[in-house]
Design an enzyme around this catalytic site. Sequence first.
Site, mmCIF file in Angstrom:
data_model
loop_
_atom_site.group_PDB
_atom_site.id
_atom_site.type_symbol
_atom_site.label_atom_id
_atom_site.label_comp_id
_atom_site.label_asym_id
_atom_site.label_seq_id
_atom_site.Cartn_x
_atom_site.Cartn_y
_atom_site.Cartn_z
ATOM 1 N N SER A 46 -19.856 0.665 -9.787
ATOM 2 C CA SER A 46 -19.042 1.643 -8.925
ATOM 3 C C SER A 46 -17.743 0.997 -8.425
ATOM 4 O O SER A 46 -16.762 1.797 -7.764
ATOM 5 C CB SER A 46 -20.142 1.975 -7.792
ATOM 6 O OG SER A 46 -20.561 0.875 -7.053
ATOM 7 N N HIS A 71 -13.906 14.346 -21.103
ATOM 8 C CA HIS A 71 -14.176 13.339 -20.076
ATOM 9 C C HIS A 71 -13.981 14.036 -18.908
ATOM 10 O O HIS A 71 -12.749 14.232 -18.334
ATOM 11 C CB HIS A 71 -13.338 12.405 -20.548
ATOM 12 C CG HIS A 71 -13.447 11.604 -21.845
ATOM 13 N ND1 HIS A 71 -14.442 10.483 -21.884
ATOM 14 C CD2 HIS A 71 -13.012 11.952 -23.110
ATOM 15 C CE1 HIS A 71 -14.384 10.364 -23.434
ATOM 16 N NE2 HIS A 71 -13.627 11.014 -24.078
ATOM 17 N N SER A 80 2.192 24.567 -18.677
ATOM 18 C CA SER A 80 1.604 25.919 -18.857
ATOM 19 C C SER A 80 2.418 26.452 -20.354
ATOM 20 O O SER A 80 3.676 26.511 -20.380
ATOM 21 C CB SER A 80 2.239 26.861 -17.621
ATOM 22 O OG SER A 80 2.234 28.339 -18.013
ATOM 23 N N THR A 81 1.406 27.048 -20.957
ATOM 24 C CA THR A 81 2.078 27.656 -22.293
ATOM 25 C C THR A 81 2.661 28.746 -22.126
ATOM 26 O O THR A 81 3.695 29.245 -22.786
ATOM 27 C CB THR A 81 0.687 27.682 -23.267
ATOM 28 O OG1 THR A 81 -0.127 26.646 -23.431
ATOM 29 C CG2 THR A 81 1.282 28.078 -24.787
ATOM 30 N N ASN A 154 -10.602 7.500 -13.008
ATOM 31 C CA ASN A 154 -10.953 6.080 -12.287
ATOM 32 C C ASN A 154 -11.318 5.233 -13.399
ATOM 33 O O ASN A 154 -11.431 5.665 -14.586
ATOM 34 C CB ASN A 154 -12.001 6.240 -11.463
ATOM 35 C CG ASN A 154 -13.297 6.645 -11.844
ATOM 36 O OD1 ASN A 154 -14.043 5.669 -12.804
ATOM 37 N ND2 ASN A 154 -13.947 7.523 -11.573
ATOM 38 N N ASN A 160 -15.076 3.886 -20.151
ATOM 39 C CA ASN A 160 -16.002 4.692 -21.050
ATOM 40 C C ASN A 160 -15.138 5.586 -21.910
ATOM 41 O O ASN A 160 -15.485 5.548 -23.064
ATOM 42 C CB ASN A 160 -16.767 5.782 -19.930
ATOM 43 C CG ASN A 160 -17.578 6.718 -20.900
ATOM 44 O OD1 ASN A 160 -17.111 7.901 -21.190
ATOM 45 N ND2 ASN A 160 -18.688 6.201 -21.475
ATOM 46 N N ARG A 165 -13.316 6.349 -27.500
ATOM 47 C CA ARG A 165 -12.321 7.091 -28.342
ATOM 48 C C ARG A 165 -11.451 5.905 -29.139
ATOM 49 O O ARG A 165 -10.810 6.522 -30.187
ATOM 50 C CB ARG A 165 -11.174 7.767 -27.393
ATOM 51 C CG ARG A 165 -12.164 8.835 -26.483
ATOM 52 C CD ARG A 165 -12.779 9.946 -27.675
ATOM 53 N NE ARG A 165 -13.206 10.919 -26.872
ATOM 54 C CZ ARG A 165 -13.770 12.301 -27.431
ATOM 55 N NH1 ARG A 165 -13.608 12.306 -28.871
ATOM 56 N NH2 ARG A 165 -14.199 13.121 -26.738
#
Length: 201
Positions: A46, A71, A80-81, A154, A160, A165
Site C-alpha cells: 500500500s 486495469h 474524443s473520436t 499508482n 501489476n 502485459r
Amino acid sequence: MKNIKVTILHCTPESVAINAVAKPYKNEKSSLSLVKKVGFVYKHESVLEHITVNFDISGISRLCLQELCRHRIASYTVESTRFTLQKINPADPIEKYFVIPEFSDASVQPEYEAYCKSRLTQLSDYVLSKRIRNDEIKYFLPENFRTNLTMSINLRSLINFISLRYSKEAHFEIRHLASLIIEELRKTYIKEIVDLDTFTL
C-alpha cells in the site's frame, strides 16, 4: 509498433513516498531503499499507492485501449473520436490513423493496407457527406483506429499492469506499450524502487 509514443507527464515526488514509508515504523531515516524494502520484502504494498505516474499515450489502437481499460485502478481521459473524425484526410498515410502490425504471413500485409486505405476513404466520405452524425460514424471505426489518451496510475497498479502485459502471453501491441512505459520509468527515481530488469519476455 510505429507511431505509438509514451511520455511521463508527472511522477509523484520521491519525498512523498519517503514520507509515507516512515509512518508505519516511525522511521526517521526513511529513504527510497526503505520504500523498496517495505514494498517488496515486507509486502506492505500500500506504500506504493502513494506514488502516482501520469502518462501521455499516443497512437495506440482502440483494441489496445480496450485492453488497457481493464486495469481499473487507473484514470483515463481519451481523445474524443466525435471531434477527431472531422480531421481525417484520405490523402494522409494510413499509418497516421491505423496501427499497422507486421503479420506472421507477410502476404497478408498488402491486403491489410488496402483494407485500411478503403476504410479511411469511407470514413472521410461519411464525414464530408454529413449523411450521418459523427456519433453514428463511430460504428464504422475498426479496432485498429488510433487514439490518444492521458493515463494516471499508482505504482502498485502499474507494477501489476507491467507484470501482466509485458509478457509473451500478452497481445503484442499492449506488450509494446508496456515496454515503452518501462523505458519511461527508467528516467525516474522509480528505477531505484522497482527492479525493472525483472520484467523480461
